[in-house]
Structure formats: structure tokens, C-alpha cells
Design a protein around this motif. Structure first.
Motif, PDB file in Angstrom:
ATOM      1  N   ASP A  58      33.979 -27.292 -13.993  1.00 41.24           N
ATOM      2  CA  ASP A  58      33.924 -25.908 -13.543  1.00 41.24           C
ATOM      3  C   ASP A  58      32.607 -25.285 -13.973  1.00 41.24           C
ATOM      4  N   SER A  59      32.019 -24.517 -13.065  1.00 45.14           N
ATOM      5  CA  SER A  59      30.749 -23.852 -13.356  1.00 45.14           C
ATOM      6  C   SER A  59      30.719 -22.532 -12.599  1.00 45.14           C
ATOM      7  N   LYS A  60      29.763 -21.704 -12.941  1.00 43.89           N
ATOM      8  CA  LYS A  60      29.627 -20.424 -12.266  1.00 43.89           C
ATOM      9  C   LYS A  60      29.252 -20.631 -10.800  1.00 43.89           C
ATOM     10  N   GLU A  61      28.366 -21.617 -10.569  1.00 45.23           N
ATOM     11  CA  GLU A  61      27.979 -21.912  -9.195  1.00 45.23           C
ATOM     12  C   GLU A  61      29.174 -22.374  -8.368  1.00 45.23           C
ATOM     13  N   LEU A  62      30.019 -23.227  -8.961  1.00 43.81           N
ATOM     14  CA  LEU A  62      31.182 -23.743  -8.249  1.00 43.81           C
ATOM     15  C   LEU A  62      32.160 -22.624  -7.926  1.00 43.81           C
ATOM     16  N   ARG A  63      32.409 -21.748  -8.887  1.00 42.22           N
ATOM     17  CA  ARG A  63      33.332 -20.631  -8.646  1.00 42.22           C
ATOM     18  C   ARG A  63      32.804 -19.703  -7.562  1.00 42.22           C
ATOM     19  N   THR A  64      31.486 -19.474  -7.563  1.00 41.84           N
ATOM     20  CA  THR A  64      30.893 -18.611  -6.541  1.00 41.84           C
ATOM     21  C   THR A  64      30.952 -19.270  -5.168  1.00 41.84           C
ATOM     22  N   ALA A  65      30.750 -20.578  -5.127  1.00 41.85           N
ATOM     23  CA  ALA A  65      30.851 -21.299  -3.862  1.00 41.85           C
ATOM     24  C   ALA A  65      32.271 -21.215  -3.308  1.00 41.85           C
ATOM     25  N   GLU A  66      33.273 -21.294  -4.198  1.00 38.87           N
ATOM     26  CA  GLU A  66      34.664 -21.171  -3.775  1.00 38.87           C
ATOM     27  C   GLU A  66      34.943 -19.764  -3.252  1.00 38.87           C
ATOM     28  N   GLN A  67      34.323 -18.755  -3.883  1.00 37.49           N
ATOM     29  CA  GLN A  67      34.480 -17.379  -3.399  1.00 37.49           C
ATOM     30  C   GLN A  67      33.879 -17.228  -2.003  1.00 37.49           C
ATOM     31  N   LEU A  68      32.753 -17.892  -1.774  1.00 37.34           N
ATOM     32  CA  LEU A  68      32.100 -17.821  -0.461  1.00 37.34           C
ATOM     33  C   LEU A  68      32.985 -18.479   0.603  1.00 37.34           C
ATOM     34  N   ILE A  69      33.559 -19.651   0.268  1.00 37.69           N
ATOM     35  CA  ILE A  69      34.457 -20.319   1.211  1.00 37.69           C
ATOM     36  C   ILE A  69      35.658 -19.427   1.532  1.00 37.69           C
ATOM     37  N   ASP A  70      36.218 -18.786   0.488  1.00 36.93           N
ATOM     38  CA  ASP A  70      37.365 -17.910   0.697  1.00 36.93           C
ATOM     39  C   ASP A  70      36.993 -16.709   1.560  1.00 36.93           C
TER      40      ASP A  70
END
Length: 324
Positions: free
Chosen positions: A189-201
Motif C-alpha cells: 500500500d502506498s499513497k500513489e496506489l490509494r490515489t490511483a484507486e480513488q481515480l478509478i472509483d
């Protein structure tokens, strides 16, 4: 009405259903003729003997399998017919698998499956509903036009569909053909990964294939029309430059903000008041009695995130959690 390209019997345990297969897709690709430059003369392909340069009649052509360089074993058409798969007229569903377990790379062509007669509609409807409720695909082999296929039968709204699948030895291992792939391990888990998931959502939408069309075909037709009128042809813009790893987080964050500011149709949106009311009316229904298609529609109305990737059981849990 279209004629079936194959007819036979679909077997499901001791249940037999006469069916026909119909082509589900059609090709709209723009086709060109070959011309000799400076003329309107068509170019034709001919079968010629590469040694003599002379044209060879079709009835003088045989199949040859190369066993060594320049050395062939000639095989006659009737010899191939003798060893071809039998004239099987049955699709025997030997087992069922979860749909999400079949990787997309295995899918080849798609056919609609229809009942061969009104007297078989009830059995057809039963099989359609059972597959839809189970969210599974029936696996079977099929012999068609002298070739054996691995197939998957699944439910689509209102119709059964049959996919021909690639055999396992036809699918390449991506590690053998694609250079530079990341190592096969779960990324922490990373900040970039969480932000990418937010973008997908934020960019998640309801699947509506009618919203998409072949823009390249349109551009080809515009090109032909422009050249016919002697007008200037305007090319397409160059693709954007690759994102620098250093700027990745900034690019992701700005993308999320941009998507939210546009008020898109993403799954991250709040359902409107009318949607909440519609979902509220469904709360008293027995969710377990609904098909996956009905559950997906309900999930879409309720704004359930990630619904397009959910199995029927996951949709049930998500809707039950919202109703609680």
C-alpha cells in the motif's frame, strides 16, 4: 431472420435442448481495393508456382506439411476428412466454472444460442435463469465445420451466449513475450496506489456499449470524402508525453480533482434523491430471489461502487449492507 450457422442439442444433465447458433457480431471495417498507381485498374492475386512462375489451377493444389527444409508430406483433402472430429451435434455441459475465473485472453468468438422451436422456450428460459442466478459458465466442447472447439456457455440479458475459447496451449505466457513486466508480487500500500484507486472509483461508469463507436472508421470516411473534393486532410494530434515517475503523484491528484469537478457519472458520486427513493422501494424485496442482472440494475440505482466487477453474491452483500 438470420439462419443458424450450427444446429444441435444442448445437454444439461439429463435435460436436452435443441438449439441453433447465430453469429453475434459483424465486421464494419472499411475495406479498400488494390489498384495500380495512376490507374483504376484492379490488382488480382493469383496462385502461381514459385519455381516456374506459372498459374496453377485450384484442383491441382494440394496441402503439404513441411517436415524438413524443402521436404514435404502431401496430405489429400479426403485424408483430412477421415481424421476430422466427428459430426457431433451436441454441446454437452460437462461442468460449470465461476465467470471471473476465465481470463479474457481465452475468449475468441461469440455466438447467440437460440431454441429451435416454441415448444423448447420454457426449458431455454430455465437454463438462462439458472446460469444468470449462479453467475457461472458451462464448459463444453463443440464440433463445428470440421474443427473442435472449447466453449463457455453463459447468460446475457435475454439470451444465452456461447463463447469459443482458445485452448490452453494456444495462450502465451506474458512473461515469455512481454519484456519489462513488473515482478509478480502484490504491491504494498502506498499513497500513489490509494490515489490511483480513488481515480478509478471517480471514473467508474455504468457499462453502456451504445455510447462508443468506431471513430477510426469515421475518420477514414472523412479522409476519402476530403480527397474526393480536393480538400486538405488534417491529421490527428500526437499522443501526450509519458508521465515522469517523479510527477506521478501530482498527475494522479490533479486527475482525481478534475474528474470530481466535472461531476462525472463515476461510482463515487452520491445517488440523487430520486435514486434513493427508488432504492428504498426495493429494500423490502427479497434480494435473494433476484437475478444477477436485476441486482446489477439495483446496484447501479443505489450507486454501489465497484458493482461491475462483483459476483452475484457480492452484489447481494453490498445491497444488503446499504439497506441495513
Amino acid at each position: 431472420m438470420a439462419r443458424p450457422i450450427w444446429t444441435g442439442v444442448l445437454t444439461f444433465g439429463l435435460v436436452s435442448l435443441p438449439v441453433g447458433l447465430y453469429t453475434a457480431t459483424e465486421d464494419h471495417t472499411v475495406h479498400f481495393h488494390q489498384l495500380q498507381r495512376g490507374t483504376s485498374d484492379r490488382i488480382r492475386n493469383k496462385r502461381v508456382n514459385e519455381r516456374t512462375g506459372k498459374e496453377v489451377a485450384t484442383d491441382r493444389i494440394v496441402k503439404g506439411y513441411e517436415v524438413d527444409e524443402g521436404e514435404y508430406v502431401v496430405v489429400e483433402p479426403e485424408e483430412l476428412e477421415e481424421i476430422a472430429p466427428g459430426r457431433s451435434k451436441a454441446i454437452d455441459l460437462a461442468g460449470f466454472v465461476d465467470l471471473h475465473e476465465v481470463e479474457p485472453v481465452y475468449f475468441d468468438r461469440t455466438y447467440y444460442v437460440g431454441p429451435r422451436g416454441k415448444e423448447y422456450v420454457k426449458v431455454y428460459e430455465l437454463m438462462l435463469a439458472a446460469l444468470d442466478r449462479s453467475d457461472k459458465a458451462g464448459i463444453a466442447t463443440l464440433t463445428m465445420r470440421g474443427k473442435e472447439y472449447l466453449t463457455a456457455l453463459r447468460a446475457q440479458p435475454g439470451v444465452l451466449v456461447l463463447h469459443t475459447l482458445h485452448w490452453a496451449d494456444e495462450v502465451r505466457d506474458p512473461a515469455d513475450v512481454v519484456p519489462g513486466l513488473p515482478e509478480r508480487r502484490s504491491r504494498k500500500d502506498s499513497k500513489e496506489l490509494r490515489t490511483a484507486e480513488q481515480l478509478i472509483d471517480a471514473l467508474t461508469i455504468d457499462w453502456d456499449p451504445g455510447e462508443y463507436h468506431d471513430t477510426y472508421e469515421e475518420r477514414v470516411k472523412k479522409l476519402v470524402a476530403a480527397k474526393q473534393k480536393g480538400e486538405e486532410v488534417v491529421g490527428e494530434p500526437e499522443p501526450p508525453e509519458a508521465t515522469n515517475v517523479i510527477d506521478l503523484m501530482e498527475a494522479l491528484s490533479r486527475s482525481v480533482e478534475q474528474s470530481r469537478s466535472r461531476g462525472g457519472k463515476g461510482a463515487g458520486r452520491k445517488p440523487a434523491a430520486g435514486e434513493k427513493k427508488s432504492a428504498g422501494r426495493k429494500e423490502t424485496e427479497d434480494l435473494a430471489s433476484l437475478s444477477k442482472t436485476e441486482l446489477q440494475k439495483l446496484a447501479s440505482t443505489a450507486g454501489v461502487p465497484g458493482r461491475s466487477r462483483m459476483t452475484r453474491d457480492q452484489l447481494l452483500k453490498a445491497l444488503a449492507a446499504q439497506a441495513a
